[in-house]
Scaffold this motif. Sequence first.
Motif, PDB file in Angstrom:
ATOM      1  N   THR A   8     -44.309 -35.842 -64.836  1.00  0.00           N
ATOM      2  CA  THR A   8     -45.423 -36.542 -63.898  1.00  0.00           C
ATOM      3  C   THR A   8     -46.719 -36.948 -64.927  1.00  0.00           C
ATOM      4  O   THR A   8     -47.130 -35.973 -65.916  1.00  0.00           O
ATOM      5  N   ILE A   9     -47.058 -37.941 -64.757  1.00  0.00           N
ATOM      6  CA  ILE A   9     -48.268 -38.499 -65.336  1.00  0.00           C
ATOM      7  C   ILE A   9     -49.639 -38.411 -64.407  1.00  0.00           C
ATOM      8  O   ILE A   9     -49.493 -39.484 -63.339  1.00  0.00           O
ATOM      9  N   THR A  38     -55.110 -39.982 -53.446  1.00  0.00           N
ATOM     10  CA  THR A  38     -54.844 -40.743 -52.214  1.00  0.00           C
ATOM     11  C   THR A  38     -55.638 -41.979 -52.037  1.00  0.00           C
ATOM     12  O   THR A  38     -54.984 -42.958 -51.575  1.00  0.00           O
ATOM     13  N   ASP A  39     -56.806 -41.948 -52.432  1.00  0.00           N
ATOM     14  CA  ASP A  39     -57.676 -42.935 -52.288  1.00  0.00           C
ATOM     15  C   ASP A  39     -58.022 -43.807 -53.465  1.00  0.00           C
ATOM     16  O   ASP A  39     -58.796 -44.573 -53.820  1.00  0.00           O
ATOM     17  N   ILE A  51     -46.736 -41.345 -56.587  1.00  0.00           N
ATOM     18  CA  ILE A  51     -47.096 -40.241 -55.585  1.00  0.00           C
ATOM     19  C   ILE A  51     -48.418 -39.958 -55.295  1.00  0.00           C
ATOM     20  O   ILE A  51     -49.223 -40.320 -56.453  1.00  0.00           O
ATOM     21  N   ARG A  52     -49.011 -40.001 -54.169  1.00  0.00           N
ATOM     22  CA  ARG A  52     -50.320 -39.949 -53.951  1.00  0.00           C
ATOM     23  C   ARG A  52     -50.666 -38.490 -53.307  1.00  0.00           C
ATOM     24  O   ARG A  52     -49.554 -37.649 -52.725  1.00  0.00           O
ATOM     25  N   ILE A  58     -54.419 -27.645 -52.946  1.00  0.00           N
ATOM     26  CA  ILE A  58     -53.237 -27.223 -53.753  1.00  0.00           C
ATOM     27  C   ILE A  58     -52.057 -27.542 -53.059  1.00  0.00           C
ATOM     28  O   ILE A  58     -51.144 -27.860 -53.733  1.00  0.00           O
ATOM     29  N   ASP A  59     -52.024 -27.333 -51.736  1.00  0.00           N
ATOM     30  CA  ASP A  59     -50.779 -27.754 -50.934  1.00  0.00           C
ATOM     31  C   ASP A  59     -50.409 -29.015 -51.275  1.00  0.00           C
ATOM     32  O   ASP A  59     -49.001 -29.447 -51.360  1.00  0.00           O
ATOM     33  N   SER A  60     -51.166 -30.051 -51.096  1.00  0.00           N
ATOM     34  CA  SER A  60     -50.931 -31.404 -51.335  1.00  0.00           C
ATOM     35  C   SER A  60     -50.281 -31.592 -52.796  1.00  0.00           C
ATOM     36  O   SER A  60     -49.330 -32.413 -53.000  1.00  0.00           O
ATOM     37  N   LEU A  61     -50.962 -31.048 -53.803  1.00  0.00           N
ATOM     38  CA  LEU A  61     -50.349 -31.036 -55.111  1.00  0.00           C
ATOM     39  C   LEU A  61     -49.119 -30.418 -55.478  1.00  0.00           C
ATOM     40  O   LEU A  61     -48.127 -31.190 -56.082  1.00  0.00           O
TER      41      LEU A  61
END
Length: 304
Positions: A8-9, A38-39, A51-52, A58-61
Amino acid sequence: MSEITKVTIIGASGHLGQYIVKALLSYPKLATQILTHTDSNSTFPANVPIIRADFSSIDSLKSALRGQDAIISAVGIRGVSDQINVIDAAVAVGVRRFIPSEFGNHPASDDKRLPEMRATQTEKIKVMNHLKKKAEENEGFSWTAIAVGNFFDWSIKRFPAFGFNLASKEARIYDSGSEPITGVLIDSIGQAVVGTFLNPRATANKFLRIRSLQTTQNEILATLEKITECKWTVERVSTEELYQAGKEKKEKGGGWILDILCTQIFADGGGRSVVATREDSDNGLVGVEEVELEDVIRGIVAEG
Ligand SMILES: NC(=O)c1ccc[n+]([C@@H]2O[C@H](COP(=O)([O-])OP(=O)(O)OC[C@H]3O[C@@H](n4cnc5c(N)ncnc54)[C@H](OP(=O)(O)O)[C@@H]3O)[C@@H](O)[C@H]2O)c1
């Protein structure tokens, strides 16, 4: 250590990130995804999964990074502290390698840095310390950082304070113009990242030093004059005066960074701009080759 294949970059659309994406995509063995905010309004190549995530969560990441082997970060200066959450999420889902957005000098030369420039590194140092701690605490997790010195071709083309204006054929030479500097071609940074992922064991928990060439401003100017077949107009700048002017601007509140950065890079006798000698560099470990100054300048002039 098993192979790294899923990468992932973050910071993919930046000055540096776009070159790293290009290098990653040139190795089909590395399945690459781009992670962005996201934005984010950035645009990315069409042939890479995007991927956004919410970088404050932390959960989103974790959702974005699950199943990945490694992360390369090329975030710009305003995104540096975001890397802390990315590292924590990466460790939590079993990512094995993190390359932080360093891409400047090696910490071994920290004590030679001008204090004003050292102060600009505070957030990057926090990230490095966090990474090292996580690697010590988690057996399967490791880091690699990459010191590159100046982005050589990029600086000549895009950074006028580096001293060379190709359109007007004007040079700005600091002090005697003979301070040695190493530089890296921006494509070679991509190669160093790929080389790290292809050689994970030997690059684990190391701050690598890479270089494409070593030169001086005088040599660059002489080569530009040879290839453009004309004398350039030369402005001479004393770094003692430049440093003083930079400090005064800083006291007044802004616009100082280039004055002090160029003093740091080019001041006679500063010894701050050679990332490594040819023998001490980690080029061999990650597949970066040295280049000839004349070939690089010929390419830059031909591009126009
Ligand atoms: N040694 C040298 O000569 C030299 C020269 C230049 C840079 N560098 C280093 O190279 C690295 C990358 O620099 P760069 O100039 O390529 O960076 P940049 O173009 O300024 O930004 C790169 C990416 O960072 C993300 N970003 C930007 N602003 C952000 C914010 N406010 N919050 C979170 N993320 C943000 C964006 O990612 P998205 O793509 O996701 O939107 C952007 O594409 C840095 O470590 C820098 O210090 C070294």
